[in-house]
Design a protein around this motif. Structure first.
Motif, PDB file in Angstrom:
ATOM      1  N   TRP A   1      57.576  19.097  49.282  1.00 21.73           N
ATOM      2  CA  TRP A   1      56.469  19.899  48.758  1.00 21.73           C
ATOM      3  C   TRP A   1      56.322  21.190  49.559  1.00 21.73           C
ATOM      4  O   TRP A   1      56.188  22.286  48.988  1.00 21.73           O
ATOM      5  CB  TRP A   1      55.192  19.066  48.816  1.00 21.73           C
ATOM      6  N   LEU A   2      56.341  21.078  50.868  1.00 22.70           N
ATOM      7  CA  LEU A   2      56.183  22.247  51.735  1.00 22.70           C
ATOM      8  C   LEU A   2      57.334  23.224  51.541  1.00 22.70           C
ATOM      9  O   LEU A   2      57.126  24.448  51.527  1.00 22.70           O
ATOM     10  CB  LEU A   2      56.107  21.808  53.203  1.00 22.70           C
ATOM     11  N   GLU A   3      58.534  22.715  51.364  1.00 23.57           N
ATOM     12  CA  GLU A   3      59.691  23.583  51.138  1.00 23.57           C
ATOM     13  C   GLU A   3      59.490  24.460  49.900  1.00 23.57           C
ATOM     14  O   GLU A   3      59.751  25.665  49.930  1.00 23.57           O
ATOM     15  CB  GLU A   3      60.943  22.723  50.977  1.00 23.57           C
TER      16      GLU A   3
ATOM     17  N   LEU B   1      54.626  19.812  39.471  1.00 20.28           N
ATOM     18  CA  LEU B   1      55.958  20.328  39.161  1.00 20.28           C
ATOM     19  C   LEU B   1      57.030  19.502  39.844  1.00 20.28           C
ATOM     20  O   LEU B   1      58.047  19.142  39.229  1.00 20.28           O
ATOM     21  CB  LEU B   1      56.056  21.792  39.605  1.00 20.28           C
ATOM     22  N   LEU B   2      56.811  19.182  41.093  1.00 20.49           N
ATOM     23  CA  LEU B   2      57.787  18.406  41.856  1.00 20.49           C
ATOM     24  C   LEU B   2      57.993  17.022  41.251  1.00 20.49           C
ATOM     25  O   LEU B   2      59.121  16.544  41.110  1.00 20.49           O
ATOM     26  CB  LEU B   2      57.331  18.310  43.311  1.00 20.49           C
ATOM     27  N   LEU B   3      56.910  16.377  40.866  1.00 13.45           N
ATOM     28  CA  LEU B   3      57.016  15.042  40.274  1.00 13.45           C
ATOM     29  C   LEU B   3      57.717  15.072  38.924  1.00 13.45           C
ATOM     30  O   LEU B   3      58.475  14.160  38.584  1.00 13.45           O
ATOM     31  CB  LEU B   3      55.629  14.428  40.133  1.00 13.45           C
ATOM     32  N   ALA B   4      57.475  16.132  38.145  1.00 13.49           N
ATOM     33  CA  ALA B   4      58.107  16.239  36.833  1.00 13.49           C
ATOM     34  C   ALA B   4      59.574  16.634  36.943  1.00 13.49           C
ATOM     35  O   ALA B   4      60.417  16.163  36.171  1.00 13.49           O
ATOM     36  CB  ALA B   4      57.357  17.256  35.972  1.00 13.49           C
ATOM     37  N   ALA B   5      59.890  17.475  37.920  1.00  9.99           N
ATOM     38  CA  ALA B   5      61.256  17.976  38.057  1.00  9.99           C
ATOM     39  C   ALA B   5      62.175  16.993  38.766  1.00  9.99           C
ATOM     40  O   ALA B   5      63.394  16.997  38.531  1.00  9.99           O
ATOM     41  CB  ALA B   5      61.248  19.312  38.811  1.00  9.99           C
TER      42      ALA B   5
END
Length: 289
Positions: free
Chosen positions: A167-169, A213-217
């Motif tokens: 997430w931080l990245e 976004l991260l969870l979907a991607a």
């Protein structure tokens, strides 16, 4: 007594910090969470600044789940730290992310959290489009479906160190662009967007949606969510229709799991019917001139 951490059923510890940025907001904190001071520090980044500062300045314990809640967590979710800890303790130890996101009406009625924001922040689509293309290539912000597993508002989640690092990245890519101030995207990230009766930088709204976004991607992340129907809705005109909203959410889940566009077509049809029904009910209830 301050609870600095609490073991879950899987033997993991939990550290949830609650951010405050004034004496007034400190009084709103739940004593079961760890206070995180953000007084006088970069209000233009809202909660991202103290979260970023903590993640960059501390070595995370791989056997600990971390969370960072705003001072309005109790107000927006009606949950106390005891309920949060109890739910975490009930979750299997293989979960990467545990969500406590309110506003099920907002997550269910929209295709994804970007469409939800664009409806409330007019003109913000360009910054979403460019930001998503940069940090999640191949994902179309206009087309990617997000169900209640992915739709997390206000950053109300706890997660493993591995997830927080990823997430931080993604967030840091946008942070660096916004801070340099020498590109078109930088200007868009720092441009004001409507926020209730006020304004906030557009970067705040894209950062808040990075988790979704991260969870979907990257679907390998394992998510468990507190039953969103048990949490407050936003008060929108579709809020009184939890059954219909549950159907919309289930259709998005089916579309995600099967890849079949037909589920999204049905989603759009039922959504339009629900919106028309809610609008008629609202107009009928409005005082007559």
């Amino acid at each position: 007594m301050l609870e600095l951490s609490k073991p879950s059923s899987g033997g993991r510890s939990v550290e949830i910090r609650q951010i405050y940025y004034s004496d007034e907001t400190r009084l709103q904190l739940d004593p079961g969470f760890i206070p995180l001071d953000n007084c006088g520090e970069r209000p233009d980044w809202r909660e991202y600044w103290p979260i970023r500062k903590f993640l960059l300045g501390h070595a995370l314990d791989e056997n600990t789940l971390y969370g960072f809640f705003s001072p309005k967590f109790g107000q927006k979710t009606t949950l106390r730290s005891s309920a949060v800890n109890a739910f975490i303790a009930s979750v299997q130890s293989d979960a990467d992310v545990i969500s406590f996101s309110p506003f099920f009406d907002q997550s269910a009625i929209y295709l994804n959290t970007f469409e939800q924001a664009a409806t409330n922040q007019p003109g913000i689509w360009p910054v979403f489009e460019q930001s998503v293309a940069l940090i999640a290539p191949g994902i179309d912000a206009h087309a990617v479906p997000m169900d209640s597993r992915h739709s997390i508002f206000c950053n109300y989640f706890v997660a493993t160190p591995a997830f927080w690092r990823r997430w931080l990245e993604m967030c840091e890519t946008l942070f660096a662009i916004a801070e340099t101030g020498n590109s078109a995207l930088s200007g868009q990230l720092n441009a004001p967007a409507v926020y209730g009766r006020d304004f906030a930088p557009s970067k705040v709204f894209i950062i808040e949606r990075v988790v979704s976004l991260l969870l979907a991607a990257e679907p390998h992340w394992r998510v468990k969510q507190y039953d969103p129907i048990q949490l407050p809705m936003s008060g929108s005109m579709v809020s009184p229709y939890p059954v219909d909203l549950s159907v919309l959410d289930a259709l998005k889940t089916a579309a995600i799991e099967t890849g079949r566009a037909s589920y999204l077509q049905i989603f759009l049809q039922i959504r339009e019917t629900l919106i028309q029904t809610a609008r008629r009910a609202r107009n009928a209830a409005a005082p007559q001139a």
